[in-house]
Design a protein around this motif. Structure first.
Motif, mmCIF file in Angstrom:
data_model
loop_
_atom_site.group_PDB
_atom_site.id
_atom_site.type_symbol
_atom_site.label_atom_id
_atom_site.label_comp_id
_atom_site.label_asym_id
_atom_site.label_seq_id
_atom_site.Cartn_x
_atom_site.Cartn_y
_atom_site.Cartn_z
ATOM 1 N N SER A 23 -16.969 26.131 -13.653
ATOM 2 C CA SER A 23 -17.516 27.347 -13.067
ATOM 3 C C SER A 23 -18.957 27.165 -12.598
ATOM 4 C CB SER A 23 -17.479 28.486 -14.096
ATOM 5 O OG SER A 23 -16.158 28.880 -14.318
ATOM 6 N N PRO A 24 -19.301 27.866 -11.519
ATOM 7 C CA PRO A 24 -20.697 27.837 -11.062
ATOM 8 C C PRO A 24 -21.590 28.676 -11.990
ATOM 9 C CG PRO A 24 -19.416 29.330 -9.700
ATOM 10 C CD PRO A 24 -18.448 28.674 -10.649
ATOM 11 N N TRP A 25 -22.832 28.254 -12.128
ATOM 12 C CA TRP A 25 -23.807 28.938 -12.978
ATOM 13 C C TRP A 25 -24.997 29.396 -12.155
ATOM 14 C CZ3 TRP A 25 -24.378 28.607 -18.646
ATOM 15 C CH2 TRP A 25 -23.230 28.114 -19.276
ATOM 16 N N ILE A 26 -25.538 30.528 -12.538
ATOM 17 C CA ILE A 26 -26.852 30.961 -12.070
ATOM 18 C C ILE A 26 -27.677 31.132 -13.334
ATOM 19 C CG2 ILE A 26 -28.206 32.749 -10.961
ATOM 20 C CD1 ILE A 26 -25.890 33.308 -9.138
ATOM 21 N N SER A 27 -28.742 30.354 -13.436
ATOM 22 C CA SER A 27 -29.530 30.322 -14.667
ATOM 23 C C SER A 27 -31.007 30.580 -14.390
ATOM 24 C CB SER A 27 -29.366 28.961 -15.343
ATOM 25 O OG SER A 27 -30.214 28.873 -16.471
ATOM 26 N N THR A 40 -23.158 33.119 -4.600
ATOM 27 C CA THR A 40 -22.572 32.058 -5.412
ATOM 28 C C THR A 40 -21.170 32.437 -5.865
ATOM 29 O OG1 THR A 40 -24.776 31.445 -6.183
ATOM 30 C CG2 THR A 40 -22.912 30.639 -7.478
ATOM 31 N N TYR A 41 -20.988 33.673 -6.274
ATOM 32 C CA TYR A 41 -19.699 34.155 -6.764
ATOM 33 C C TYR A 41 -18.644 34.158 -5.673
ATOM 34 C CZ TYR A 41 -16.420 37.483 -8.949
ATOM 35 O OH TYR A 41 -15.322 38.108 -9.482
ATOM 36 N N GLU A 42 -19.008 34.628 -4.502
ATOM 37 C CA GLU A 42 -18.036 34.753 -3.425
ATOM 38 C C GLU A 42 -17.642 33.415 -2.821
ATOM 39 O OE1 GLU A 42 -19.717 37.737 -0.865
ATOM 40 O OE2 GLU A 42 -18.991 39.353 -2.153
ATOM 41 N N SER A 43 -18.455 32.387 -3.024
ATOM 42 C CA SER A 43 -18.132 31.081 -2.448
ATOM 43 C C SER A 43 -17.289 30.226 -3.397
ATOM 44 C CB SER A 43 -19.419 30.330 -2.092
ATOM 45 O OG SER A 43 -20.139 30.006 -3.259
ATOM 46 N N GLY A 44 -17.105 30.678 -4.631
ATOM 47 C CA GLY A 44 -16.356 29.886 -5.599
ATOM 48 C C GLY A 44 -15.015 30.483 -5.940
ATOM 49 N N SER A 45 -14.183 29.669 -6.596
ATOM 50 C CA SER A 45 -12.869 30.144 -7.022
ATOM 51 C C SER A 45 -12.776 30.221 -8.546
ATOM 52 C CB SER A 45 -11.772 29.220 -6.480
ATOM 53 O OG SER A 45 -11.973 27.910 -6.960
ATOM 54 N N SER A 46 -13.876 29.963 -9.217
ATOM 55 C CA SER A 46 -13.930 30.018 -10.677
ATOM 56 C C SER A 46 -14.837 31.162 -11.097
ATOM 57 C CB SER A 46 -14.495 28.700 -11.236
ATOM 58 O OG SER A 46 -13.674 27.622 -10.873
ATOM 59 N N PRO A 47 -14.750 31.572 -12.351
ATOM 60 C CA PRO A 47 -15.650 32.624 -12.822
ATOM 61 C C PRO A 47 -17.116 32.238 -12.649
ATOM 62 C CG PRO A 47 -13.919 32.236 -14.418
ATOM 63 C CD PRO A 47 -13.808 31.155 -13.382
ATOM 64 N N LEU A 48 -17.939 33.196 -12.305
ATOM 65 C CA LEU A 48 -19.373 32.979 -12.190
ATOM 66 C C LEU A 48 -20.013 33.187 -13.556
ATOM 67 C CD1 LEU A 48 -21.989 32.571 -10.520
ATOM 68 C CD2 LEU A 48 -22.009 35.069 -10.230
ATOM 69 N N ILE A 49 -20.894 32.267 -13.945
ATOM 70 C CA ILE A 49 -21.622 32.372 -15.206
ATOM 71 C C ILE A 49 -23.072 32.713 -14.888
ATOM 72 C CG2 ILE A 49 -22.176 31.217 -17.376
ATOM 73 C CD1 ILE A 49 -19.119 31.184 -16.639
ATOM 74 N N LYS A 89 -10.769 40.199 -8.322
ATOM 75 C CA LYS A 89 -9.867 39.865 -9.431
ATOM 76 C C LYS A 89 -10.193 38.478 -9.988
ATOM 77 C CE LYS A 89 -6.360 43.112 -8.228
ATOM 78 N NZ LYS A 89 -7.243 44.194 -8.200
ATOM 79 N N GLN A 90 -11.481 38.218 -10.064
ATOM 80 C CA GLN A 90 -12.002 36.947 -10.579
ATOM 81 C C GLN A 90 -13.115 37.268 -11.567
ATOM 82 O OE1 GLN A 90 -11.049 33.706 -9.892
ATOM 83 N NE2 GLN A 90 -12.470 33.198 -11.509
ATOM 84 N N SER A 91 -12.982 36.785 -12.770
ATOM 85 C CA SER A 91 -13.888 37.146 -13.846
ATOM 86 C C SER A 91 -15.318 36.645 -13.642
ATOM 87 C CB SER A 91 -13.346 36.574 -15.162
ATOM 88 O OG SER A 91 -14.099 37.047 -16.239
#
Length: 143
Positions: A23-27, A40-49, A89-91
């Motif tokens: 998953s991608p992270w924003i820290s 970042t969230y919209e460009s990925g297919s995994s949950p955003l952290i 529908k992506q956590s």
């Protein structure tokens, strides 16, 4: 939306990395801005952290100095995250630091920052589908 909360170095990151390894992270700890979450969230297919909320809260508190303004700002972000998450529908996973364990700082600004962080954490917990509390490398599902 999932929330992982606990004290510093309690195992929060490890738990999330094991569960969501790709998953991608924003820290905030990497000087990344929370305002980039949607891109970042919209460009990925995994949950955003997202992690480092207390740092982002501190930055806003230092700019504004108004408790209600900062609190409403972060509640609006969490509300928007929840809406976008439901649409996609992506956590999303928020990692938040539990600060203070009831110890009240003497300094007025430190106290306000700790209070704001606690209020934002409560808002996130209320909206989250699941809440995990980490302590000493162990995790307990609270919700």
């Amino acid at each position: 939306m999932q929330l992982v909360v606990g004290g510093a170095y309690s195992g929060k990151r490890k738990l999330v990395k094991e569960k969501f390894p790709d998953s991608p992270w924003i820290s905030a700890y990497e000087n990344e801005q929370l305002t980039n979450w949607k891109q970042t969230y919209e460009s990925g297919s995994s949950p955003l952290i997202t992690e480092g909320w207390e740092e982002w809260i501190r930055q806003e508190w230092d700019k504004s100095g108004e408790l209600d303004v900062v609190r409403e700002y972060f509640e609006a972000i969490i509300d928007e995250m929840q809406r976008v998450e439901e649409q996609r529908k992506q956590s999303m996973v928020m990692i938040m630091l539990e600060m203070g364990r009831g110890v009240v700082p003497v300094d007025k600004d430190e106290r306000a920052w700790r209070d704001l962080s606690g209020w934002v954490l409560q808002s996130a917990a209320a909206r989250a589908e699941s809440v995990h509390y980490c302590w000493h490398g162990l995790s307990r599902k609270l919700k």
